[in-house]
Write an enzyme that holds these catalytic residues in place. Structure first.
Site, PDB file in Angstrom:
ATOM      1  N   CYS A 227       0.841  -1.123  -0.051  1.00  0.00           N
ATOM      2  CA  CYS A 227       0.068  -0.099   0.046  1.00  0.00           C
ATOM      3  C   CYS A 227       0.844   1.354   0.092  1.00  0.00           C
ATOM      4  O   CYS A 227       1.986   1.161   0.501  1.00  0.00           O
ATOM      5  CB  CYS A 227      -0.882   0.019   1.126  1.00  0.00           C
ATOM      6  SG  CYS A 227      -1.942  -1.120   1.377  1.00  0.00           S
TER       7      CYS A 227
ATOM      8  N   HIS B 139      18.486 -35.937 -13.666  1.00  0.00           N
ATOM      9  CA  HIS B 139      17.823 -36.534 -12.584  1.00  0.00           C
ATOM     10  C   HIS B 139      16.595 -36.582 -12.445  1.00  0.00           C
ATOM     11  O   HIS B 139      15.826 -36.320 -11.273  1.00  0.00           O
ATOM     12  CB  HIS B 139      18.508 -36.164 -11.164  1.00  0.00           C
ATOM     13  CG  HIS B 139      20.348 -36.192 -11.112  1.00  0.00           C
ATOM     14  ND1 HIS B 139      20.449 -37.575 -10.972  1.00  0.00           N
ATOM     15  CD2 HIS B 139      21.222 -35.444 -11.493  1.00  0.00           C
ATOM     16  CE1 HIS B 139      21.996 -37.596 -11.153  1.00  0.00           C
ATOM     17  NE2 HIS B 139      22.212 -36.443 -11.160  1.00  0.00           N
TER      18      HIS B 139
ATOM     19  N   TRP C 255      -3.088  -2.638  -1.776  1.00  0.00           N
ATOM     20  CA  TRP C 255      -2.816  -3.746  -2.595  1.00  0.00           C
ATOM     21  C   TRP C 255      -3.521  -4.800  -1.522  1.00  0.00           C
ATOM     22  O   TRP C 255      -2.975  -4.796  -0.263  1.00  0.00           O
ATOM     23  CB  TRP C 255      -1.286  -3.714  -2.447  1.00  0.00           C
ATOM     24  CG  TRP C 255      -0.529  -5.053  -3.097  1.00  0.00           C
ATOM     25  CD1 TRP C 255      -0.234  -5.114  -4.250  1.00  0.00           C
ATOM     26  CD2 TRP C 255       0.104  -6.134  -2.452  1.00  0.00           C
ATOM     27  NE1 TRP C 255       0.232  -6.271  -4.750  1.00  0.00           N
ATOM     28  CE2 TRP C 255       0.486  -7.237  -3.600  1.00  0.00           C
ATOM     29  CE3 TRP C 255       0.094  -6.710  -1.233  1.00  0.00           C
ATOM     30  CZ2 TRP C 255       0.969  -8.160  -3.357  1.00  0.00           C
ATOM     31  CZ3 TRP C 255       0.525  -7.946  -1.210  1.00  0.00           C
ATOM     32  CH2 TRP C 255       1.019  -8.855  -2.172  1.00  0.00           C
TER      33      TRP C 255
ATOM     34  N   LYS D 213       6.577  -3.391  -5.178  1.00  0.00           N
ATOM     35  CA  LYS D 213       8.130  -2.979  -5.300  1.00  0.00           C
ATOM     36  C   LYS D 213       8.591  -3.394  -3.758  1.00  0.00           C
ATOM     37  O   LYS D 213       9.664  -3.881  -3.885  1.00  0.00           O
ATOM     38  CB  LYS D 213       8.444  -1.572  -5.461  1.00  0.00           C
ATOM     39  CG  LYS D 213       9.582  -1.106  -5.415  1.00  0.00           C
ATOM     40  CD  LYS D 213      10.221  -1.806  -6.686  1.00  0.00           C
ATOM     41  CE  LYS D 213      11.756  -1.511  -6.864  1.00  0.00           C
ATOM     42  NZ  LYS D 213      12.618  -2.333  -7.832  1.00  0.00           N
TER      43      LYS D 213
ATOM     44  N   LYS E  15      13.158 -12.784 -13.400  1.00  0.00           N
ATOM     45  CA  LYS E  15      12.904 -11.610 -14.165  1.00  0.00           C
ATOM     46  C   LYS E  15      11.820 -11.965 -15.132  1.00  0.00           C
ATOM     47  O   LYS E  15      10.806 -11.128 -15.635  1.00  0.00           O
ATOM     48  CB  LYS E  15      13.888 -10.891 -14.832  1.00  0.00           C
ATOM     49  CG  LYS E  15      15.124 -10.356 -13.887  1.00  0.00           C
ATOM     50  CD  LYS E  15      14.575  -8.942 -13.719  1.00  0.00           C
ATOM     51  CE  LYS E  15      14.291  -8.509 -12.449  1.00  0.00           C
ATOM     52  NZ  LYS E  15      14.463  -9.045 -11.180  1.00  0.00           N
TER      53      LYS E  15
ATOM     54  N   GLU F 183      18.163 -15.670 -11.312  1.00  0.00           N
ATOM     55  CA  GLU F 183      17.772 -14.177 -11.369  1.00  0.00           C
ATOM     56  C   GLU F 183      17.007 -14.113 -12.814  1.00  0.00           C
ATOM     57  O   GLU F 183      15.916 -13.447 -12.978  1.00  0.00           O
ATOM     58  CB  GLU F 183      18.707 -13.281 -11.323  1.00  0.00           C
ATOM     59  CG  GLU F 183      18.510 -11.966 -11.564  1.00  0.00           C
ATOM     60  CD  GLU F 183      17.369 -11.364 -10.884  1.00  0.00           C
ATOM     61  OE1 GLU F 183      17.013 -11.913  -9.777  1.00  0.00           O
ATOM     62  OE2 GLU F 183      17.021 -10.477 -11.102  1.00  0.00           O
TER      63      GLU F 183
ATOM     64  N   ARG G 254       4.478   0.921  -6.741  1.00  0.00           N
ATOM     65  CA  ARG G 254       4.478  -0.090  -5.635  1.00  0.00           C
ATOM     66  C   ARG G 254       3.345  -1.091  -6.032  1.00  0.00           C
ATOM     67  O   ARG G 254       3.636  -2.176  -5.333  1.00  0.00           O
ATOM     68  CB  ARG G 254       4.511   0.642  -4.327  1.00  0.00           C
ATOM     69  CG  ARG G 254       5.406   1.607  -4.026  1.00  0.00           C
ATOM     70  CD  ARG G 254       4.876   2.504  -2.939  1.00  0.00           C
ATOM     71  NE  ARG G 254       4.557   1.725  -1.617  1.00  0.00           N
ATOM     72  CZ  ARG G 254       5.390   1.490  -0.710  1.00  0.00           C
ATOM     73  NH1 ARG G 254       6.587   2.104  -0.858  1.00  0.00           N
ATOM     74  NH2 ARG G 254       4.911   0.724   0.331  1.00  0.00           N
TER      75      ARG G 254
ATOM     76  N   GLU H  84       8.290 -12.667 -13.806  1.00  0.00           N
ATOM     77  CA  GLU H  84       7.800 -11.459 -13.216  1.00  0.00           C
ATOM     78  C   GLU H  84       7.253 -10.503 -14.307  1.00  0.00           C
ATOM     79  O   GLU H  84       6.204  -9.644 -13.891  1.00  0.00           O
ATOM     80  CB  GLU H  84       8.590 -10.969 -11.886  1.00  0.00           C
ATOM     81  CG  GLU H  84       9.703 -10.306 -12.148  1.00  0.00           C
ATOM     82  CD  GLU H  84      10.298  -9.676 -11.027  1.00  0.00           C
ATOM     83  OE1 GLU H  84      11.478  -9.630 -10.938  1.00  0.00           O
ATOM     84  OE2 GLU H  84       9.650  -9.009 -10.102  1.00  0.00           O
TER      85      GLU H  84
ATOM     86  N   ASN I 281      -1.353   0.762   6.309  1.00  0.00           N
ATOM     87  CA  ASN I 281      -0.437  -0.245   5.359  1.00  0.00           C
ATOM     88  C   ASN I 281       0.114  -1.186   6.563  1.00  0.00           C
ATOM     89  O   ASN I 281       0.559  -0.979   7.469  1.00  0.00           O
ATOM     90  CB  ASN I 281       0.796   0.443   4.723  1.00  0.00           C
ATOM     91  CG  ASN I 281       1.677  -0.455   4.126  1.00  0.00           C
ATOM     92  OD1 ASN I 281       0.993  -1.435   3.570  1.00  0.00           O
ATOM     93  ND2 ASN I 281       2.848  -0.045   3.610  1.00  0.00           N
ATOM     94  N   GLY I 282      -0.040  -2.511   5.908  1.00  0.00           N
ATOM     95  CA  GLY I 282       0.462  -3.662   7.103  1.00  0.00           C
ATOM     96  C   GLY I 282      -0.693  -4.603   7.353  1.00  0.00           C
ATOM     97  O   GLY I 282      -1.571  -4.747   6.472  1.00  0.00           O
TER      98      GLY I 282
HETATM   99  C1  AGP Z   1      12.789  -8.442  -8.006  1.00  0.00           C
HETATM  100  O1  AGP Z   1      12.615  -8.085  -9.333  1.00  0.00           O
HETATM  101  C2  AGP Z   1      11.388  -8.446  -7.331  1.00  0.00           C
HETATM  102  N1  AGP Z   1      10.682  -7.151  -7.480  1.00  0.00           N
HETATM  103  C3  AGP Z   1      11.505  -9.082  -5.907  1.00  0.00           C
HETATM  104  O2  AGP Z   1      11.940 -10.513  -5.969  1.00  0.00           O
HETATM  105  C4  AGP Z   1      12.597  -8.193  -5.000  1.00  0.00           C
HETATM  106  O3  AGP Z   1      13.802  -8.678  -5.233  1.00  0.00           O
HETATM  107  C5  AGP Z   1      12.070  -8.826  -3.377  1.00  0.00           C
HETATM  108  O4  AGP Z   1      10.642  -8.512  -3.115  1.00  0.00           O
HETATM  109  C6  AGP Z   1      13.005  -8.104  -2.519  1.00  0.00           C
HETATM  110  O5  AGP Z   1      12.868  -6.778  -2.134  1.00  0.00           O
HETATM  111  P1  AGP Z   1      13.855  -5.765  -1.473  1.00  0.00           P
HETATM  112  O6  AGP Z   1      15.297  -5.965  -2.297  1.00  0.00           O
HETATM  113  O7  AGP Z   1      13.428  -4.383  -1.395  1.00  0.00           O
HETATM  114  O8  AGP Z   1      14.215  -6.382  -0.190  1.00  0.00           O
END
Ligand code: AGP
Length: 611
Positions: free
Chosen positions: A2, A506, A80, A606, A487, A483, A27, A490, A106-107
């Site tokens: 949020c 395996h 969110w 984010k 990417k 990684e 976000r 997502e 938020n939370g």
């Molecule tokens: C990465 O592209 C993602 N958006 C997500 O995995 C991110 O790396 C993860 O949520 C950790 O976020 P942070 O680095 O702000 O802790």
């Protein structure tokens, strides 16, 4: 997560609040709302969908924000969804039964069910399924004319993680912010002040901030702000200045922030490492008081930040010769890690607010470990609570899929590997000098690597209809594949899987068939031939292959793959900074070809500030 913004000042605030909210769009959210004080009451509009829907509704209500008090106050929110689906009813702000109290949250409030039951016994009615409405009703029920006291009493009854922003129809010149476990920052303007969940809301408005600490309350009154603990005791807070310029929060001619940030990686790395290299040596004053008897390293993070740990684990073991364990924060916090005062726990986090990573930091400190935070947001919660902090200087990263922050984190971690190696006396001066010389050229190599952009776009077009995709590699290349796969998933919403190349046979190789796309990364020269064999194995079963290979090994690349991207020859420790780039472009262009919302992928946030 949020987004929260609040304003108190001399201007009518709805346009300021909506503009600030738009800076938090990255976000991720599913609904938005705004509440402003207006002529002894609170006007409130909230809508499922984008901020533009909310803005239209506000503009259509010509009396929404016309108050003529000396100070105007208002709050706005992007939600969110956690409790309750995205809808107008479940959107924030909420207004209490008396109509006098409006809040944003938020939370996650963990005891909202029992609170809701006790409030229902007092005939309080609820319209939504949210925990946030319960918090609002609690404050409203406790309100007997003293706004600050009602908030203070209420927050001592709440359990869980909550940042709140509250206004009251009886107090047109006041606003209250509350912080526990999720971020909340005060911004200082000229005769006006702000509050938000993320400083990017204020870029261009101010550079002076104050982050609320754990269990703290910010009381805005006219043009002043005072801080208190949850017992109502006044506390002194430091104002920090963050010199992020407005340029960093604009697309600068790029189609989206994600591409801009991929292209900013050379400068993000250069800006991050330069302050730490002096007279051909490494200078990390932040670590000067780090004890000499560290004998184990844990690297704990989430998502891409976790992959940074997985990448540099190899260098800690190979160069610093220290036991290095990499763990997901969401797992680490519920295990019983064997750590003590001789363990250094490194928490890597772009936002510095990831709930699982913050909890892992606290767990590490409780178990006596020394803690180092590598974060990109100055003064963030993880930075504030770690024993040691090293900032990455990637600038604000707006795209939800991290790119430049990841590269900056990698570069800082290379420096930490070399720093620890020197501290342990396991690296010669000559070797150190060579590493530093190579590190200083890394931004130029990254810039050179960005030239593969158009070739990868062509490759992405060729494979855009593939729905069975593997990223394979060994050692450090496997970590890069993890990684690359994240990417890709997502951004494109298509499934892929990163797999240790030596492990495929395996079981998982049963999934390989005609049309399967295998992306192989082979930069580790010791393991080159072995991964080459794995490519042959998958090709024999009909797979197409796209390979990322060091330029000095291409001549030995004697298997007919469909596409090869070469990377310059740099010391192995730095290879991930280069091999990750074609994978970033592949993810980006796959998303573009499938017309995804690249900066704001569905379901993602984010910064994940809840468990
Ligand atoms: C990465 O592209 C993602 N958006 C997500 O995995 C991110 O790396 C993860 O949520 C950790 O976020 P942070 O680095 O702000 O802790």
């Amino acid at each position: 997560m949020c987004g929260i913004v609040g304003y108190i000042g001399k201007k009518n605030c709805s346009s300021f609040l909506l503009d600030a909210l738009e800076k938090l769009e990255y976000r991720g959210y599913d609904s938005a709302g705004i509440a402003v004080y207006n002529d002894h009451k609170i006007n409130l509009i909230k809508k499922k969908g984008r901020i533009s829907v909310l803005r239209n509704a506000v503009e259509e209500d010509e009396n929404f924000d016309t108050d003529d008090s000396p100070f105007k106050v208002g709050i706005a929110h992007t939600r969110w969804a956690t409790h309750g689906k995205p809808s107008d009813v479940n959107a924030h702000p909420f207004i209490g039964p008396s109509g006098k109290i409006a809040i944003l949250h938020n939370g996650i409030i963990e005891n909202y069910i029992e609170l809701k039951k006790s409030l229902k016994r007092r005939n309080v009615k609820f319209a939504s399924q949210t925990d946030s409405e319960v918090a609002c009703a609690l404050i409203d029920t406790l309100y007997d004319g003293d706004f600050f006291k009602a908030v203070k009493d209420a927050v001592n009854l709440l359990e869980g993680a909550f940042s709140l922003c509250i206004i009251c129809a009886d107090y047109p010149n006041m606003m209250i912010g509350v912080k526990k476990d999720t971020p909340l920052i005060v911004g200082y303007g000229e005769n006006e002040n702000y509050i938000a969940s993320d400083i990017s809301a204020f870029i261009g408005k101010t550079k002076k901030f104050c982050r609320l600490g754990e269990c703290e309350i910010a009381l805005f009154k006219d043009d002043s702000v005072n801080f208190y603990d949850f017992n109502g005791k006044k506390i002194k807070k430091d104002v920090i200045t963050v010199d992020w310029n407005i340029k960093s929060s604009s697309k600068d001619g790029f189609d989206c922030f994600t591409m801009k940030e991929i292209m900013e990686q050379p400068s993000a790395v250069r800006d991050t490492i330069t302050p730490h290299i002096k007279n051909s040596g490494i200078d990390i004053p932040e670590l000067n008081s780090l004890p000499d008897d560290i004998n184990k390293i844990y690297i704990v993070a989430c998502g891409s930040a976790y992959h940074v740990g997985a990448l540099v684990k190899y260098s800690f073991e190979k160069i610093a010769k220290i036991t290095t364990i990499v763990d997901l924060a969401s797992e680490f916090r519920y295990r019983s890690p064997v750590i003590d005062e001789h363990t250094l726990v490194i928490i890597i986090s772009q936002s510095g607010e990831t709930a699982d990573s913050l909890a892992a930091l606290r767990e590490s400190k409780n178990r006596g470990a020394k803690t180092l935070a590598v974060v990109n947001v100055v003064g963030s919660s993880i930075a504030a609570e770690a024993d040691y902090v090293i900032y990455t200087w990637a600038g604000p990263e707006i795209g939800v899929a991290t790119t430049k922050a990841l590269s900056a984190q990698l570069s800082i971690m290379y420096l930490v590997v070399l720093y620890i190696s020197k501290k342990r006396g396991v690296i010669s001066d000559l070797a150190m000098k060579k590493y530093i010389q190579n590190l200083l050229t890394l931004p130029d190599y990254i810039l050179q690597m960005l030239e593969c952009k158009d070739k990868v776009f062509e490759i992405s077009k060729r494979y855009m209809d593939r729905d069975n995709i593997f990223f394979i590699g060994r050692g450090i290349d496997y970590a890069v594949c993890r990684e690359g796969s994240l990417k890709f998933k997502e951004l494109s919403y298509l499934h892929s899987e990163a797999y240790a190349a030596g492990e495929l046979k395996h079981g998982t190789i049963s999934l390989v068939e005609d049309g399967t796309l295998v992306i192989a990364v082979l930069t580790d020269k010791k393991l080159f031939e072995k991964t080459l064999s794995n490519i042959c194995e998958v090709q024999a079963r009909g797979a197409s292959c796209f390979a990322v290979v060091r330029e000095d090994k291409v001549s030995e690349f004697d298997v007919g793959v469909d596409d090869i991207i070469t990377i310059p020859k740099v010391p192995s420790i730095f290879l991930p900074s280069l091999s990750v780039i074609p994978l970033q472009f592949f993810a980006y262009y796959s998303a573009l070809l499938h017309e995804r919302d690249i900066d704001k992928p569905r379901n993602l946030a984010k910064s994940v500030t809840v468990e």
